[in-house]
Structures are given as structure tokens and as C-alpha cells.
Motif scaffolding. Structure first.
Motif, PDB file in Angstrom:
ATOM      1  N   PHE A  21      -2.874 -63.712  10.902  1.00  0.00           N
ATOM      2  CA  PHE A  21      -1.974 -64.103   9.815  1.00  0.00           C
ATOM      3  C   PHE A  21      -1.749 -62.902   8.887  1.00  0.00           C
ATOM      4  CE2 PHE A  21      -0.668 -65.916   5.788  1.00  0.00           C
ATOM      5  CZ  PHE A  21       0.153 -66.965   6.155  1.00  0.00           C
ATOM      6  N   LYS A  22      -2.828 -62.217   8.515  1.00  0.00           N
ATOM      7  CA  LYS A  22      -2.712 -61.026   7.659  1.00  0.00           C
ATOM      8  C   LYS A  22      -1.886 -59.940   8.346  1.00  0.00           C
ATOM      9  CE  LYS A  22      -7.059 -61.659   5.116  1.00  0.00           C
ATOM     10  NZ  LYS A  22      -8.413 -61.110   4.851  1.00  0.00           N
ATOM     11  N   ALA A  23      -2.085 -59.790   9.650  1.00  0.00           N
ATOM     12  CA  ALA A  23      -1.341 -58.775  10.396  1.00  0.00           C
ATOM     13  C   ALA A  23       0.157 -59.087  10.399  1.00  0.00           C
ATOM     14  CB  ALA A  23      -1.869 -58.681  11.825  1.00  0.00           C
ATOM     15  N   GLU A  24       0.508 -60.362  10.517  1.00  0.00           N
ATOM     16  CA  GLU A  24       1.924 -60.742  10.505  1.00  0.00           C
ATOM     17  C   GLU A  24       2.534 -60.545   9.119  1.00  0.00           C
ATOM     18  OE1 GLU A  24       5.589 -62.611  12.060  1.00  0.00           O
ATOM     19  OE2 GLU A  24       4.163 -60.989  12.432  1.00  0.00           O
ATOM     20  N   VAL A  25       1.782 -60.825   8.079  1.00  0.00           N
ATOM     21  CA  VAL A  25       2.263 -60.545   6.721  1.00  0.00           C
ATOM     22  C   VAL A  25       2.541 -59.051   6.581  1.00  0.00           C
ATOM     23  CG1 VAL A  25       1.666 -60.534   4.268  1.00  0.00           C
ATOM     24  CG2 VAL A  25       1.123 -62.535   5.672  1.00  0.00           C
ATOM     25  N   ALA A  26       1.650 -58.222   7.098  1.00  0.00           N
ATOM     26  CA  ALA A  26       1.834 -56.768   7.036  1.00  0.00           C
ATOM     27  C   ALA A  26       3.068 -56.341   7.836  1.00  0.00           C
ATOM     28  CB  ALA A  26       0.589 -56.055   7.556  1.00  0.00           C
ATOM     29  N   ARG A  27       3.267 -56.959   8.995  1.00  0.00           N
ATOM     30  CA  ARG A  27       4.446 -56.627   9.803  1.00  0.00           C
ATOM     31  C   ARG A  27       5.725 -57.031   9.075  1.00  0.00           C
ATOM     32  NH1 ARG A  27       0.927 -58.273  14.218  1.00  0.00           N
ATOM     33  NH2 ARG A  27       1.649 -60.438  14.025  1.00  0.00           N
ATOM     34  N   LEU A  28       5.710 -58.190   8.442  1.00  0.00           N
ATOM     35  CA  LEU A  28       6.883 -58.649   7.697  1.00  0.00           C
ATOM     36  C   LEU A  28       7.182 -57.713   6.530  1.00  0.00           C
ATOM     37  CD1 LEU A  28       9.048 -60.846   7.289  1.00  0.00           C
ATOM     38  CD2 LEU A  28       7.403 -62.097   5.876  1.00  0.00           C
ATOM     39  N   HIS A  29       6.137 -57.260   5.840  1.00  0.00           N
ATOM     40  CA  HIS A  29       6.319 -56.355   4.709  1.00  0.00           C
ATOM     41  C   HIS A  29       6.920 -55.028   5.177  1.00  0.00           C
ATOM     42  CE1 HIS A  29       5.087 -53.444   1.548  1.00  0.00           C
ATOM     43  NE2 HIS A  29       5.387 -54.462   0.748  1.00  0.00           N
ATOM     44  N   ALA A  30       6.424 -54.485   6.291  1.00  0.00           N
ATOM     45  CA  ALA A  30       6.967 -53.231   6.822  1.00  0.00           C
ATOM     46  C   ALA A  30       8.425 -53.400   7.238  1.00  0.00           C
ATOM     47  CB  ALA A  30       6.125 -52.764   8.008  1.00  0.00           C
ATOM     48  N   PHE A  31       8.746 -54.526   7.840  1.00  0.00           N
ATOM     49  CA  PHE A  31      10.106 -54.824   8.275  1.00  0.00           C
ATOM     50  C   PHE A  31      11.082 -54.852   7.099  1.00  0.00           C
ATOM     51  CE2 PHE A  31      12.631 -58.808   8.011  1.00  0.00           C
ATOM     52  CZ  PHE A  31      13.704 -58.477   8.816  1.00  0.00           C
ATOM     53  N   LEU A  32      10.635 -55.327   5.960  1.00  0.00           N
ATOM     54  CA  LEU A  32      11.504 -55.454   4.789  1.00  0.00           C
ATOM     55  C   LEU A  32      11.768 -54.122   4.089  1.00  0.00           C
ATOM     56  CD1 LEU A  32      10.041 -58.760   3.325  1.00  0.00           C
ATOM     57  CD2 LEU A  32      12.292 -58.466   4.381  1.00  0.00           C
ATOM     58  N   GLN A  33      11.050 -53.077   4.491  1.00  0.00           N
ATOM     59  CA  GLN A  33      11.273 -51.761   3.888  1.00  0.00           C
ATOM     60  C   GLN A  33      12.435 -51.075   4.604  1.00  0.00           C
ATOM     61  OE1 GLN A  33       9.248 -51.463   1.175  1.00  0.00           O
ATOM     62  NE2 GLN A  33       8.598 -53.452   1.997  1.00  0.00           N
ATOM     63  N   LYS A  34      13.519 -50.854   3.888  1.00  0.00           N
ATOM     64  CA  LYS A  34      14.694 -50.233   4.499  1.00  0.00           C
ATOM     65  C   LYS A  34      14.393 -48.808   4.926  1.00  0.00           C
ATOM     66  CE  LYS A  34      18.149 -52.956   2.022  1.00  0.00           C
ATOM     67  NZ  LYS A  34      19.320 -52.912   1.123  1.00  0.00           N
ATOM     68  N   ARG A  35      15.046 -48.407   6.003  1.00  0.00           N
ATOM     69  CA  ARG A  35      14.867 -47.048   6.492  1.00  0.00           C
ATOM     70  C   ARG A  35      15.558 -46.063   5.551  1.00  0.00           C
ATOM     71  NH1 ARG A  35      12.771 -47.286  11.563  1.00  0.00           N
ATOM     72  NH2 ARG A  35      13.251 -49.112  12.836  1.00  0.00           N
ATOM     73  N   THR A  36      14.977 -44.881   5.417  1.00  0.00           N
ATOM     74  CA  THR A  36      15.586 -43.847   4.586  1.00  0.00           C
ATOM     75  C   THR A  36      16.492 -42.943   5.401  1.00  0.00           C
ATOM     76  OG1 THR A  36      13.645 -42.430   4.919  1.00  0.00           O
ATOM     77  CG2 THR A  36      13.663 -43.849   2.974  1.00  0.00           C
ATOM     78  N   SER A  37      16.403 -43.062   6.723  1.00  0.00           N
ATOM     79  CA  SER A  37      17.274 -42.270   7.589  1.00  0.00           C
ATOM     80  C   SER A  37      17.540 -43.046   8.860  1.00  0.00           C
ATOM     81  CB  SER A  37      16.638 -40.916   7.934  1.00  0.00           C
ATOM     82  OG  SER A  37      15.427 -41.121   8.648  1.00  0.00           O
ATOM     83  N   ALA A  38      18.668 -42.755   9.521  1.00  0.00           N
ATOM     84  CA  ALA A  38      19.037 -43.473  10.735  1.00  0.00           C
ATOM     85  C   ALA A  38      18.060 -43.137  11.850  1.00  0.00           C
ATOM     86  CB  ALA A  38      20.457 -43.107  11.150  1.00  0.00           C
ATOM     87  N   ARG A  39      17.798 -44.116  12.695  1.00  0.00           N
ATOM     88  CA  ARG A  39      16.906 -43.912  13.838  1.00  0.00           C
ATOM     89  C   ARG A  39      17.670 -44.298  15.102  1.00  0.00           C
ATOM     90  NH1 ARG A  39      11.175 -45.165  12.927  1.00  0.00           N
ATOM     91  NH2 ARG A  39      11.128 -44.863  15.182  1.00  0.00           N
ATOM     92  N   GLY A  40      17.229 -43.795  16.225  1.00  0.00           N
ATOM     93  CA  GLY A  40      17.876 -44.080  17.495  1.00  0.00           C
ATOM     94  C   GLY A  40      17.638 -45.496  17.949  1.00  0.00           C
TER      95      GLY A  40
END
Length: 355
Positions: A335-354
Motif C-alpha cells: 500500500f505504501k509502495a503504491e502511494v509512492a508510485r502515485l506521488h511520483a506519477f503526479l510529478q510533471k516531467r521537466t523535460s520531454a522523454r522518449g
């Protein structure tokens, strides 16, 4: 047998994450929804199926990937291989405004709804939901719906259009229907006969085509392209080439309300044993789960839901349980790991990725 079908659905839908292009091609369609709680449905769906996916990646790479935004069994995004299969929609005579908007669009590389204010001002009209919207925006939506325009991309979530340059490849009706059935069975399978027919009904398959559907499904079963199993008097169907090993799933996932795993509410109740409903449009006092309750998948069972909010970069996740809350440490860690994954997902990228 029901447990096997549940594991089949999970393993086939939550496949090994790859690139954005690979995920969309494999799925064939990703449903869209504008509500951000904590993110749009299309992003929430793709985050489980694209490696290192971040909110907004679909919008950023849309044009480069050559995707289409249109209505399949719901509104969403799809590769052109799916888009070309969509049945043609009945066209009425264009209004003077629609003709003029189309003429302007044909002279420009891309057209944003606000670009039309120079020509038409801000005149308002009643939209399909009873509210008011710009008359020109409604004209753009109509022209897109009937294939005169395509969505070239989005700017800050707003559709940007261009004149449709290509024509859809002519297909013999039975082959078009065959491919549509296989795409739906791939996205939502295993699903019941009844649900398959109902979903294809959203594609405006009516009249003679609907009669063809009744014979098309047995034909696909006989050819081995559709696998099937009957549980509690209900026959479930899925693509035979998507049969996977039924290994137990040891992961927690917070799913979008529109995720393929939970989209078919009849199947949801049959598979998971409780009734889930989307309550964003339910008056607050009548909500039981929450404004944007996201089904909570643990192992091979949906045991409850979570409500997530992301205010000023601080993510809060509150779970609710329809079944007994797991007591083992493995669940708490996941559950904690999924919360961490969701938090990382919500951080917008600062540069385009392939992709």
C-alpha cells in the motif's frame, strides 16, 4: 473457475509496462475523462501500463505518436489502426456556421477554439449538457464527431483541431466487425456475451450489423480467436492470444474508475462481489464511497477503494474497505509502495522523454 477468470483479467490487462506507444497499440483504446481527482482518467489508466509514466505524458506525446481522439465505446484516445475501424456516423447538412468554421480550419495548420473569436466573437449556445458554451466550440465538436476534423493535440487540456487529411481504409463489413469484437474483447475481457454486445452497441452497431454480430461471435469462437468459459450460467469471452499464466498478483493498485479492469460494472459485481459506483455526479450527502473513489486492487481481489487528493504537492490517500482489511505486513508495504508510485506519477516531467 471464477478465480481463474479474475486472474486472467488482471494479468491480461495489467501487462508488463513498456513504452507509451507499445501500451496504446496493445490496448487499442484508452478512455478519457476530464476530472482531475487526482488526475485525468487517461493518465491514471496509463500509469499502470507505461514504464515511468508521468501525468500529462499522453498529451505531450500525442502528436508525435500519431494518435486519434474520438469516440469508441466511450470518448478516448486510440491508434489509427483502431480509429479506421470506427463506423461512419450519419451526417446532416452543415449549418452556415459549421461550413464557415470548416473553411477556416482548412486554411490553417492547426486551429484552437479561441482562434475563432477573431471571426465570430464570443457568441454562446446551449450545449448537450444544458449549459452554455461557445457556438464555435460546439461547431468544432460537431465537425470532429462526424469526421470533418481530427484532434491534432491539446494545449492546457483544450483540444486543437486540424482538417482531416486521410480517409479511412475501406473494409468489408464482416472484417470490420471481426476486428472491433477482438479489440473490445482484448481491452475488457473476459467479459460476458451480454456485456460484449452492449459495449459494441455504443459503437452504433445497429440493424443488419447487429444481426451479423450474433453470428460473428460463434464464428470467432470456432476459429479459435475467442476463448470462452461459462460460470454461474454466464459465458465469458476473451481473446485467445491473450491467455496468460494465472500467477498470483502480489501488488496493490489504485485503479481509475474507468480502468478496463473495472469498466464493466456487471462484471465488477460478479468478479469482486460488491457494487461499485462512480459518485462524482452524485450529490455529496448521498455519496457512500466518495467523489472520485478509486477501486483498490490487492492480489487478485478488489477489496475496497481509496480517495486521493494532491494539494500543493502533498498527497493524501484515504482507503475504505468493502471486505476485511488485510492484516499482513505485505499489504501495508505494498500500500505504501503504491502511494509512492502515485506521488511520483503526479510529478510533471521537466523535460520531454522518449516513448
Amino acid at each position: 473457475m471464477l478465480k481463474d477468470l479474475r486472474r486472467q483479467a488482471i494479468a491480461a490487462s495489467l501487462f508488463q509496462p513498456g513504452t507509451l506507444r507499445q501500451a496504446i497499440e496493445r490496448m487499442g483504446f484508452v478512455q478519457a475523462d476530464p476530472i482531475r481527482a487526482p488526475a485525468r482518467a487517461q493518465d491514471l489508466i496509463l500509469r499502470h501500463r507505461v514504464k515511468d509514466y508521468r501525468v500529462g505524458d499522453l498529451e505531450r506525446h500525442y502528436h508525435r505518436l500519431g494518435l486519434e481522439e474520438d469516440r469508441f465505446y466511450a470518448h478516448g484516445f486510440m491508434p489509427q489502426s483502431t480509429w479506421r475501424l470506427l463506423p461512419s456516423r450519419a451526417k446532416r447538412r452543415l449549418t452556415t456556421l459549421e461550413k464557415r468554421v470548416l473553411e477556416i480550419a482548412a486554411t490553417q495548420e492547426r486551429i484552437h477554439p479561441s482562434d475563432l473569436e477573431v471571426y465570430f466573437g464570443r457568441k454562446r449556445a446551449v450545449n448537450g449538457w444544458g449549459g452554455l458554451s461557445k457556438a464555435t466550440t460546439r461547431a468544432l465538436h460537431f465537425l470532429h464527431h462526424h469526421g470533418f476534423l481530427r484532434v491534432a493535440g491539446r494545449e492546457a487540456g483544450i483540444r486543437v483541431y486540424e482538417a482531416t487529411p486521410q480517409t479511412r481504409d475501406p473494409l468489408e463489413p464482416s472484417e470490420r466487425l471481426r476486428q472491433l469484437i477482438l479489440i473490445v474483447a482484448s481491452i475488457l475481457g473476459p467479459l460476458s456475451d451480454r456485456s460484449l454486445r452492449a459495449t459494441l452497441g455504443f459503437l452504433t452497431i445497429r440493424g443488419p450489423a447487429l444481426k451479423s454480430l450474433r453470428s460473428a461471435i460463434p464464428t470467432l469462437i470456432e476459429s479459435g480467436e475467442l476463448a470462452h468459459a461459462t460460470v454461474d450460467g454466464e459465458r465469458y469471452l476473451w481473446r485467445a492470444d491473450r491467455i496468460v499464466s494465472n500467477r498470483p498478483n502480489e501488488t496493490v493498485r489504485f485503479l481509475s474508475p474507468f480502468d478496463p479492469l473495472v469498466w464493466d460494472r456487471r462484471r465488477f459485481e460478479a468478479f469482486w462481489g460488491w457494487q461499485y459506483r462512480f459518485e462524482a455526479y452524485v450529490p455529496a450527502p448521498k455519496r457512500k464511497l466518495g467523489y472520485y473513489a478509486m477501486p483498490l486492487l490487492w492480489r487478485d481481489d478488489v477489496i475496497g477503494w481509496v480517495n486521493a487528493s494532491n494539494q500543493a504537492g502533498k498527497l493524501t490517500v484515504k482507503p475504505g474497505f468493502m471486505k476485511a482489511k488485510p492484516r499482513e505486513s505485505a499489504f501495508r508495504q505494498e500500500f505504501k509502495a503504491e502511494v509512492a508510485r502515485l506521488h511520483a506519477f503526479l510529478q510533471k516531467r521537466t523535460s520531454a522523454r522518449g516513448s
